[in-house]
Design an enzyme around this catalytic site. Sequence first.
Site, mmCIF file in Angstrom:
data_model
loop_
_atom_site.group_PDB
_atom_site.id
_atom_site.type_symbol
_atom_site.label_atom_id
_atom_site.label_comp_id
_atom_site.label_asym_id
_atom_site.label_seq_id
_atom_site.Cartn_x
_atom_site.Cartn_y
_atom_site.Cartn_z
ATOM 1 C CB CYS A 1 -0.965 0.005 1.185
ATOM 2 S SG CYS A 1 -0.165 0.166 2.803
ATOM 3 C CG HIS B 1 -4.196 -0.273 4.268
ATOM 4 N ND1 HIS B 1 -3.397 -0.797 3.273
ATOM 5 C CD2 HIS B 1 -5.424 -0.094 3.710
ATOM 6 C CE1 HIS B 1 -4.122 -0.933 2.167
ATOM 7 N NE2 HIS B 1 -5.347 -0.508 2.411
ATOM 8 C CG ASP C 1 -7.146 0.053 -0.432
ATOM 9 O OD1 ASP C 1 -6.033 -0.139 -0.953
ATOM 10 O OD2 ASP C 1 -7.487 -0.461 0.648
#
Length: 293
Positions: free
Chosen positions: A71, A110, A125
């Site tokens: 991420c 994250h 995302d």
Amino acid sequence: MDKMNLDEFFKRIGFSGPFEKPDQVTLNAIHKRIVMTVPFENLSIHCGEKIGMDHEAIFNKIVREQRGGWCMEGNYLLAWVLRELGYDSVMLGARVIFGHANDPSAPESHLINMVTIDGRRYIADVSFGLSFQIWEPIELVSGKDHTEAAGVFRLIDQDGLWFFEKTSRKQKILNPDLAKSGEKEKKPTEQIYCFTLVPREKDHFTDINHKLQTDPNQLFTTKSITSLQTPAGFRILLGWTYTEVTFRPDEGVDLVHTRDLSDEEVETILREKFNIKLKNKLSPKNNKIGHGL
């Protein structure tokens, strides 16, 4: 090195436009192309490479070296793309719940993006991977179902703390000799991560980015993971175990085919199924430390 540019990025993900303005249609298209072409992977950790948060280094790795990332690479690069395209976007920090104890004091490990378009907010995302990967951004509306091939995703607002969850189908293992039973029951609805709407900058993630790749008790140091979405489902290479999942929403089931690989086959699978060719030697790993993987 040549500077980062959008044309090169779009070629990497196979996006040919059209792009006329920073709208939802374009955001959805770019988001889906990324998850279908850029693997979620942490192989650098198991190749003796360091993972930094420098945009040009990430661009070079993902775009020019045809790699993937986690991420703080994939979503961080997406943040740059969104700004270049003129989107109103901010980065947010999320605390992962799936596979972890729901510890309110745990760090935000994250990185995600929030995009505002015509007064509506969306969570983008592209770097969670596996069966919890959304293909298109999800609107920030509490309790609204976001139905995709993988299942039903939703966001739940609890006094300013937003929970991202997924309602899944049961899994049917096609080679049950590798499983305890032919069908694997999952919890129908699982929380994946939670976040607030407080904007975050790069520095917020520096320490956790280092810890995730150096702490011997972290998920990413104990497992080598590569995951890529496909039009029919997703693929994952976990250590020496390769799995292909096919979504069958009409039948209410996900078909799962798993097989174990030799060291030589790992390299072949990475090249043929994920389009990854590593510069340094990979040491596959899949140690169990209590995570749900």
